[in-house]
Design a protein around this motif. Sequence first.
Motif, PDB file in Angstrom:
ATOM      1  N   TYR A 146       0.831  -1.211   0.000  1.00  0.00           N
ATOM      2  CA  TYR A 146       0.000   0.000   0.000  1.00  0.00           C
ATOM      3  C   TYR A 146       0.866   1.261   0.000  1.00  0.00           C
ATOM      4  CZ  TYR A 146      -3.551   3.425   1.289  1.00  0.00           C
ATOM      5  OH  TYR A 146      -4.375   4.524   1.303  1.00  0.00           O
ATOM      6  N   ASN A 147       1.872   1.292   0.856  1.00  0.00           N
ATOM      7  CA  ASN A 147       2.724   2.479   0.957  1.00  0.00           C
ATOM      8  C   ASN A 147       3.461   2.759  -0.350  1.00  0.00           C
ATOM      9  OD1 ASN A 147       1.941   2.760   3.603  1.00  0.00           O
ATOM     10  ND2 ASN A 147       3.835   1.964   4.480  1.00  0.00           N
ATOM     11  N   ALA A 148       3.944   1.694  -1.005  1.00  0.00           N
ATOM     12  CA  ALA A 148       4.671   1.876  -2.267  1.00  0.00           C
ATOM     13  C   ALA A 148       3.743   2.400  -3.360  1.00  0.00           C
ATOM     14  CB  ALA A 148       5.308   0.558  -2.695  1.00  0.00           C
ATOM     15  N   VAL A 149       2.538   1.845  -3.434  1.00  0.00           N
ATOM     16  CA  VAL A 149       1.568   2.309  -4.435  1.00  0.00           C
ATOM     17  C   VAL A 149       1.183   3.762  -4.160  1.00  0.00           C
ATOM     18  CG1 VAL A 149      -0.752   1.984  -5.368  1.00  0.00           C
ATOM     19  CG2 VAL A 149       0.685  -0.009  -4.887  1.00  0.00           C
ATOM     20  N   LYS A 150       0.975   4.086  -2.900  1.00  0.00           N
ATOM     21  CA  LYS A 150       0.627   5.464  -2.522  1.00  0.00           C
ATOM     22  C   LYS A 150       1.716   6.438  -2.974  1.00  0.00           C
ATOM     23  CE  LYS A 150      -0.858   8.151   1.560  1.00  0.00           C
ATOM     24  NZ  LYS A 150       0.132   9.228   1.582  1.00  0.00           N
ATOM     25  N   GLN A 151       2.972   6.069  -2.734  1.00  0.00           N
ATOM     26  CA  GLN A 151       4.084   6.916  -3.178  1.00  0.00           C
ATOM     27  C   GLN A 151       4.044   7.122  -4.689  1.00  0.00           C
ATOM     28  OE1 GLN A 151       7.977   5.612  -2.046  1.00  0.00           O
ATOM     29  NE2 GLN A 151       7.660   5.940   0.142  1.00  0.00           N
ATOM     30  N   ALA A 208      -2.806  -4.132  -2.187  1.00  0.00           N
ATOM     31  CA  ALA A 208      -3.047  -3.571  -3.516  1.00  0.00           C
ATOM     32  C   ALA A 208      -4.517  -3.214  -3.709  1.00  0.00           C
ATOM     33  CB  ALA A 208      -2.600  -4.561  -4.586  1.00  0.00           C
ATOM     34  N   SER A 209      -5.404  -4.073  -3.226  1.00  0.00           N
ATOM     35  CA  SER A 209      -6.837  -3.809  -3.396  1.00  0.00           C
ATOM     36  C   SER A 209      -7.273  -2.595  -2.571  1.00  0.00           C
ATOM     37  CB  SER A 209      -7.654  -5.046  -3.015  1.00  0.00           C
ATOM     38  OG  SER A 209      -7.450  -5.402  -1.661  1.00  0.00           O
TER      39      SER A 209
END
Length: 430
Positions: free
Chosen positions: A124-129, A291-292
């Motif tokens: 989640y943190n990586a996608v948010k970045q 991811a979801s």
Amino acid sequence: MKKAVFALLLIGLVGFSVVASGCIGGGGGGSEKIKILYTYTGSFGDAAKGKQATQAQLQQGAWVIYQVAGGTGLGVFEAINDYLKANNKKMGPPFAIGVDSAQDWIKPGAIIASMMKRVDVGVYNAVKQAEENKFEGGVVELGLKEGGVKLSTIDDVKAMFNALPEDTKKKKLQELGFNSEDELFQFLEETRNQVPDWIWQAVDELQNKIINGEIVVPKATSKDQIEQLRNAEDWAAMENLAKEWAKNEPKAQTYFNETLNQRENTKKIAIVYDVGGRGDLSFNDMAYLGASRAAKDFGLQITELQSNSENDYLPNLRSLAKSGEYDIIIAVGFMMTNAVKQVAQEYPNQRFVIIDGYDPEMPHNVQMVLFKENEGSALAGALASLIALNDGKDTIGIVLGMEIPVLYKFEGGYRFGAYWGLDYYENHKK
């Protein structure tokens, strides 16, 4: 704590690397002792091996057994569940402790808690970045303080169970013999109530001391280091080793690449699963959970690719990167480290994140998400030893997969927590 005495007993076990028991306790006066049995099964996907290893540990008196073996660990749950049934018990002790995800519901009554490796948080943190154009390559390490590891709660179990497709949930409830989710969760609450509140409070105390830096958990990453922990006299000696090792440990570094963060996002992300795949009730499912959640929060589309063997890693990653369609490509599992490195070099403008993979020469368009499994495992060890000691038992166990450096972190942390639990018991409850 009184001066401890450590004894090492090697016991041959066909099909496994070794089972050993470390016994630590006071030097006299009837001080309590705790023995730790450990088995490296050599596999992450053979439940029969996990069951056999657990049966052997139960025969040697293990009262709580921590599984760190992926699919092999499902055999740990089965063995303890069978033991309880044979003794006409609906719930433990003896207990298992799960790993990676909130596995408590898999064999209700047999699993007291799980050491969650919050792969969902890392993803989640990586996608948010990436979506906020603040992506950083390099190493991100998540421990208790960062919310990367923890012991499961009933709320965690609910979140994990509710992430399953509706038809799967109905099937699982039927298989487990429950009429509703509420009935399942109530049973899990009753199972937890078999452990006195003071034990949960003691584990919380250890967690808080680790978070605020008052206690340092050793991170064994080599055969030599895990042997030192196996031979340590008490948790204080282990902490001294931790502080010494930390002096030579390179600091995690991240890199902000302006070019990577100036690209126009497509609102599409992709995940490449390791061989275990979705439905493993563990690592891959936790990645999907993160991811979801990110997809819901940021309005994203998810593409999922399954790896059926190691030969699929490169073509899966390369096909996604070649398309240029994805804001970030997520690779789940250390086995993909070399493949991610190669494809990231071929496509330097593509953002990647790899879970549990590390290479000091990894390109800066890759974020390597690592976890402080030693910290979470310390909580599991404290819980295990306190349950055993409170019940008048002196033996706990751990069943692991392949004997690789990352699993030394689990074993070492578990030992540390078990010895801390012994010290706590002697000073507070004896």
